[in-house]
Enzyme design. Structure first.
Site, PDB file in Angstrom:
ATOM      1  N   HIS A 151       6.723  50.785  37.488  1.00  0.00           N
ATOM      2  CA  HIS A 151       7.676  51.560  38.298  1.00  0.00           C
ATOM      3  C   HIS A 151       6.974  52.321  39.416  1.00  0.00           C
ATOM      4  O   HIS A 151       6.579  53.463  39.212  1.00  0.00           O
ATOM      5  CB  HIS A 151       8.405  52.561  37.404  1.00  0.00           C
ATOM      6  CG  HIS A 151       9.413  51.923  36.503  1.00  0.00           C
ATOM      7  ND1 HIS A 151      10.746  51.851  36.816  1.00  0.00           N
ATOM      8  CD2 HIS A 151       9.274  51.307  35.304  1.00  0.00           C
ATOM      9  CE1 HIS A 151      11.398  51.235  35.841  1.00  0.00           C
ATOM     10  NE2 HIS A 151      10.529  50.891  34.917  1.00  0.00           N
TER      11      HIS A 151
ATOM     12  N   CYS B 286      11.315  46.458  37.479  1.00  0.00           N
ATOM     13  CA  CYS B 286      11.667  46.428  36.058  1.00  0.00           C
ATOM     14  C   CYS B 286      12.970  45.644  35.836  1.00  0.00           C
ATOM     15  O   CYS B 286      12.991  44.427  35.942  1.00  0.00           O
ATOM     16  CB  CYS B 286      11.734  47.844  35.507  1.00  0.00           C
ATOM     17  SG  CYS B 286      11.745  47.930  33.708  1.00  0.00           S
TER      18      CYS B 286
ATOM     19  N   GLU C 106       8.244  53.811  41.808  1.00  0.00           N
ATOM     20  CA  GLU C 106       8.985  55.028  42.180  1.00  0.00           C
ATOM     21  C   GLU C 106       8.617  56.212  41.301  1.00  0.00           C
ATOM     22  O   GLU C 106       8.932  57.352  41.632  1.00  0.00           O
ATOM     23  CB  GLU C 106      10.500  54.767  42.157  1.00  0.00           C
ATOM     24  CG  GLU C 106      11.163  54.780  40.776  1.00  0.00           C
ATOM     25  CD  GLU C 106      10.979  53.478  40.004  1.00  0.00           C
ATOM     26  OE1 GLU C 106      10.043  52.706  40.311  1.00  0.00           O
ATOM     27  OE2 GLU C 106      11.776  53.237  39.070  1.00  0.00           O
TER      28      GLU C 106
END
Lengths: 233, 80
Positions: free
Chosen positions: A198, A90, A200
């Site tokens: 994302h 990002c 994560e």
């Protein structure tokens, strides 16, 4: 020091996914360590680098522009030039583009709205270490949350990147007006990757999807392999 | 010496911000067929020599102030 591969997560003022990234990397077998934007060097033993999501320097000037000239970026640039794996998520992707470590640029979403949702991305090309745990055509569900995620490059660059297989992830649907629905790219040497989704936030099926874990775990594999080549050298 | 840098979205590059401003202007009853939103940067330079100042600002633009992929820029030097 553990024998787990050490992955540095860089915090800029305004980064806000640094802790999530570190947690997720730990969950897939890394030894995550913090790096700071003013550091001149990466932590000792770094085998991989993550530039996390957020709003570095308040997104002043252009997203990622100020971060791209932060002191730590000289170290990241040198690490990448030596073949070390670098993943930008990002705002990290925006920063790598502004640093010209990755092709193109991220522009405001065409719809001018912040998008925050789970999206499906297709693995366009798995011939990069970050995608070693995926196969071409595989669909991954990973959340996005961004206002400036429309990747853009001029037509000639775009054609070249596609021909060289540097466009590694595409959105299954138009999410933000990105050229060619591009969600992630790698550099020509394939050791630097940026993506808007994302990973994560998608490392546990209990929280919606574990697909992001495939990308992060591949980064950890690569970090281990990179450290091993340095040890031999 | 002072300089002004005007950064604009390049011609042909979609400018959603400009479009949003145009729509709002129309809502207010203004007739506008095109709106582009850029950025203006005022610089105060220590250089006295105009050629030197311009060269410096040129480098600032290519290294940080503008992204040549999507933005064009114009430099105005203001004599003291």
């Amino acid at each position: 020091m553990t024998d787990k591969p050490r992955v540095a997560v860089v915090t800029f003022p305004g980064s806000n996914d640094d802790h999530d990234a570190a947690w997720a990397l730990g969950a897939v077998g890394a030894d995550p360590v913090a790096a700071w934007h003013q550091d001149a060097e990466l932590p000792a033993g770094t085998g991989g680098v993550v530039l996390p999501g957020g709003f570095s320097y308040g997104d002043y000037l252009r997203t990622g522009a100020i971060a791209s000239v932060a002191p730590v970026m000289d170290a990241v640039r040198a690490f990448a030039a030596a073949g070390g794996p670098v993943l930008g998520i990002c705002n990290g992707f925006q920063t790598l583009c502004e640093a010209r470590l990755l092709p193109g640029v991220l522009r405001p979403n065409r719809q001018l709205e912040f998008v925050c949702e789970d999206v499906t991305v297709r693995v366009e090309n798995a011939d990069a270490p970050f995608l070693s745990r995926c196969s071409p055509g595989q669909e991954l569900v990973i959340p996005v949350k961004h206002g400036e995620g429309a990747w853009y490059a001029d037509q000639w660059t775009f054609v070249q990147l596609a021909a060289r297989g540097q466009i590694v992830l595409r959105y299954a649907d138009d999410v933000n007006g990105a050229l060619g629905n591009v969600a992630g790219v790698v550099n020509q040497a394939r050791n630097v990757m940026g993506l808007m989704p994302h990973p994560e936030h998608a490392v546990d099926p209990l929280l919606g999807s574990g697909d992001g874990g495939l990308l992060l775990a591949a980064l950890v594999d690569t970090a281990a392999a990179f450290r091993a080549t340095l040890a031999v050298a | 010496m002072k300089a002004v840098v005007m950064v604009r979205p390049k011609e042909g590059i979609l400018d959603p911000q400009g479009d949003a401003v145009r729509h709002s202007l129309r809502k207010l009853g203004f007739e506008v067929s095109g709106t582009r939103v850029g950025r203006l940067i005022d610089l105060e330079l220590t250089a006295d020599d105009p050629a030197d100042a311009e060269a410096q600002v040129e480098r600032m633009c290519s290294e940080l102030l503008a992204n040549p992929l999507i933005e064009s820029y114009e430099i105005l030097l203001e004599d003291p």
